[in-house]
Design a protein around this motif. Structure first.
Motif, short mmCIF file in Angstrom:
data_model
loop_
_atom_site.label_atom_id
_atom_site.label_comp_id
_atom_site.label_asym_id
_atom_site.label_seq_id
_atom_site.Cartn_x
_atom_site.Cartn_y
_atom_site.Cartn_z
N ASP A 1 23.24 -48.86 17.75
CA ASP A 1 22.02 -48.37 17.05
C ASP A 1 21.11 -48.28 18.30
O ASP A 1 20.61 -48.98 19.09
N GLY A 2 20.59 -46.80 18.51
CA GLY A 2 19.50 -46.55 19.43
C GLY A 2 18.60 -45.18 18.81
O GLY A 2 18.78 -45.16 17.73
N VAL A 3 17.97 -44.74 19.55
CA VAL A 3 17.38 -43.65 19.34
C VAL A 3 18.11 -42.31 19.37
O VAL A 3 19.32 -42.18 20.08
N ALA A 4 17.67 -40.96 18.59
CA ALA A 4 18.55 -39.83 18.69
C ALA A 4 18.60 -39.13 20.08
O ALA A 4 19.60 -38.80 20.30
N ALA A 5 17.44 -39.27 20.76
CA ALA A 5 17.38 -38.56 21.98
C ALA A 5 17.54 -39.53 23.23
O ALA A 5 16.89 -40.70 23.09
N ARG A 6 18.30 -39.24 24.19
CA ARG A 6 18.55 -39.98 25.21
C ARG A 6 17.36 -40.24 26.19
O ARG A 6 16.54 -39.48 26.30
N GLY A 7 17.17 -41.39 26.62
CA GLY A 7 16.11 -41.64 27.35
C GLY A 7 16.56 -41.66 29.02
O GLY A 7 17.42 -40.85 29.31
N GLY B 1 20.07 -43.98 28.68
CA GLY B 1 20.93 -44.08 27.45
C GLY B 1 19.78 -43.99 26.24
O GLY B 1 18.75 -43.68 26.35
N THR B 2 20.34 -44.54 25.08
CA THR B 2 19.46 -44.36 23.91
C THR B 2 18.92 -45.72 23.35
O THR B 2 18.11 -45.64 22.41
N GLY B 3 18.85 -46.80 24.21
CA GLY B 3 18.64 -47.91 23.80
C GLY B 3 19.38 -48.79 23.20
O GLY B 3 18.96 -49.97 22.85
N ALA B 4 20.68 -48.37 22.69
CA ALA B 4 21.43 -49.30 22.22
C ALA B 4 22.01 -50.21 22.96
O ALA B 4 22.21 -50.14 24.31
N THR B 5 22.54 -51.48 22.34
CA THR B 5 23.44 -52.66 22.97
C THR B 5 24.59 -51.85 23.82
O THR B 5 24.83 -52.53 24.84
N PHE C 1 19.65 -62.62 28.73
CA PHE C 1 18.92 -61.28 28.87
C PHE C 1 18.73 -60.82 27.52
O PHE C 1 19.61 -61.28 26.38
N LYS C 2 17.95 -59.85 27.17
CA LYS C 2 17.86 -59.28 25.98
C LYS C 2 17.93 -57.90 26.19
O LYS C 2 17.05 -57.21 26.89
N SER C 3 19.05 -57.41 25.52
CA SER C 3 19.01 -55.76 25.36
C SER C 3 18.14 -55.20 24.50
O SER C 3 18.09 -55.44 23.24
N GLY C 4 17.35 -54.19 24.97
CA GLY C 4 16.24 -53.73 24.11
C GLY C 4 14.92 -54.14 24.30
O GLY C 4 14.61 -54.88 25.12
N PRO C 5 13.99 -53.41 23.54
CA PRO C 5 12.44 -53.82 23.87
C PRO C 5 11.89 -55.06 22.95
O PRO C 5 10.86 -55.21 22.98
N ASP C 6 12.91 -55.96 22.33
CA ASP C 6 12.24 -56.96 21.52
C ASP C 6 11.61 -57.92 22.74
O ASP C 6 12.14 -58.59 23.54
N TYR C 7 10.39 -58.30 22.30
CA TYR C 7 9.78 -59.28 23.11
C TYR C 7 9.66 -60.72 22.88
O TYR C 7 9.20 -61.46 23.72
#
Length: 436
Positions: free
Chosen positions: A93-99, A102-106, A37-43
């Protein structure tokens, strides 16, 4: 039962992808069934994972997806012997605001799935400090468990010994150390790695990476460190509405990116996908009820696209009666002009008034939350769509009605609103999920 683990690092560019591919192929060569799997949006990385394992890989993303969606996606690893999730950027490493979850972090995925983390550490230009970094990562978030470290690009046996001793002193296992090895470097371009489907020798490169890593890393110890994992049944699936019953999908070197989980969700909902190649001057299937142009690298093929009259006229005719949607590169091709990196302007399809230029490069990168001002294929006006934008093009003109109000992950409104005109719509972001 599968054994699950996460491959992460303190930062980007340390060697996560190479180690992931090498471990996956090495274990597969031993007869194990491996799921990535890939964590995060890297395509780009999932296609490399598939090349290494023979199994399709998908993205899991804590900013854009809820826990049910992530559980549904990772459940495909239930029949595997080992499951590897490759992280993005640094571990936390993720974004400052939670989605959504989570924040998109691994680290979000590691904690959510209770999978231990194998860190790739590049100690270039340091020695004992590498142990301090690893110890800091280990202790930063209590719910994230560190299994051990693989050192990459060590300069010499003495260098390796210094780093190993320091890691041992702080109680961190070292699974192995990789000297510099140019033969397993993956080629790159401006959006990251050159995509797997464009590399004829990708199988040989992965084989060499597997041989090299197995020679320098205790891959049995890495496997033993993985957590025994029983997937939890998801309460719901992907909740994705396909854009149509029969979808004409542009698919070639210029239109190579669409998230694998989206295609799977469309098919699972009963949609049929008919691929066509604009670079081969093919028009969309006349029997389709919607056309979808994904992102990719149209800027590298702009001259060919401009010269392919059958594709351009066929797409215009299709858009006269049925919806056409473009994402990022596909959106640019729906516009009037695309200027390449050399400053040469190429006429595009003209379904939208968008004009873009790569001669004036500016990076656009980040999560996007869009509220649709008008319908687009598969989604009604008012829908909240989560996606990711990554490109270097500059907007010269965007004269059509905006498709959406688009915010970045901090909540700031951005100018890349997408466009709509007639049956044509387009966005700069790549769709990951819809808020439900």
């Amino acid at each position: 039962m599968a054994a699950g683990l996460i491959i992460s690092a303190p930062a980007s560019g340390v060697g996560k992808t190479t180690l992931t591919l090498a471990l996956a192929r090495a274990w597969r060569n031993r007869g194990l069934n491996v799921q990535c799997f890939k964590s995060g949006p890297d395509y780009i990385d999932p296609a490399f994972h598939a090349a290494a394992t023979g199994r399709a890989s998908v993205n899991v993303d804590s900013w854009a997806m809820d826990r049910g969606t992530i559980s549904h996606l990772v459940s495909r690893g239930a029949d595997a012997d080992v499951v590897i999730a490759e992280g993005s950027m640094g571990l936390f490493d993720g974004v400052a605001a939670r989605g959504v979850s989570g924040t998109g972090a691994t680290a979000d995925i590691a904690e959510m799935l209770s999978w231990p983390v194998v860190l790739v550490i590049d100690p270039s230009g340091q020695a004992q400090t590498a142990a301090a970094i690893a110890a800091g990562l280990r202790d930063y978030r209590p719910g994230v468990r560190l299994a051990g470290v693989v050192l990459n690009r060590v300069a010499s046996p003495r260098h390796e010994d210094l780093v190993r001793r320091a890691l041992t002193d702080v109680g961190i296992a070292v699974f192995g150390a990789l000297p510099r090895h140019a033969e397993i470097s993956l080629p790159k371009r401006h959006l990251g790695l050159v995509q797997a489907e464009e590399q004829a020798e990708i199988g040989k490169l992965i084989d060499e990476a597997a041989r090299f890593v197995a020679e320098h890393v205790d891959i049995d110890a890495v496997l033993r460190s993985a957590a025994i994992w029983l997937p939890q049944p998801a309460a719901n699936g992907l909740n994705v509405t396909p854009p149509g019953q029969r979808i004409a999908l542009a698919r070639d070197a210029a239109f190579s990116f669409v998230y694998p989980h989206m295609l799977e969700a469309w098919r699972a909902a009963g949609a049929e996908i008919s691929a066509f190649s604009p670079l081969a001057d093919e028009a969309p299937d006349a029997s389709a009820d919607v056309c979808w142009l994904p992102g990719g690298y149209p800027e590298l093929h702009a001259g060919t696209i401009a010269a392919n009259a059958r594709f351009r006229s066929g797409l215009r005719a299709f858009a006269g009666t049925r919806p056409v949607h473009g994402e990022c590169g596909g959106y640019m091709v729906l516009g009037t002009v695309l200027t390449d990196a050399d400053g040469v302007s190429h006429e595009m399809t003209g379904l939208l008034g968008l004009e873009t230029s790569f001669a004036k490069r500016r990076m656009h990168l980040g999560y996007r939350l869009a509220t649709l001002a008008a319908p687009m294929p598969g989604h009604q006006a008012g829908a909240r769509l989560r996606g990711h934008e990554f490109h270097y093009s500059t907007i010269l003109a965007q004269p059509d009605s905006p498709l959406a109000v688009v915010h970045d992950a901090t909540g700031a409104v951005i100018a890349e609103t997408g466009s709509r005109r007639g049956q044509a719509t387009g966005t700069f972001f790549h769709l990951i999920a819809e808020d439900r």
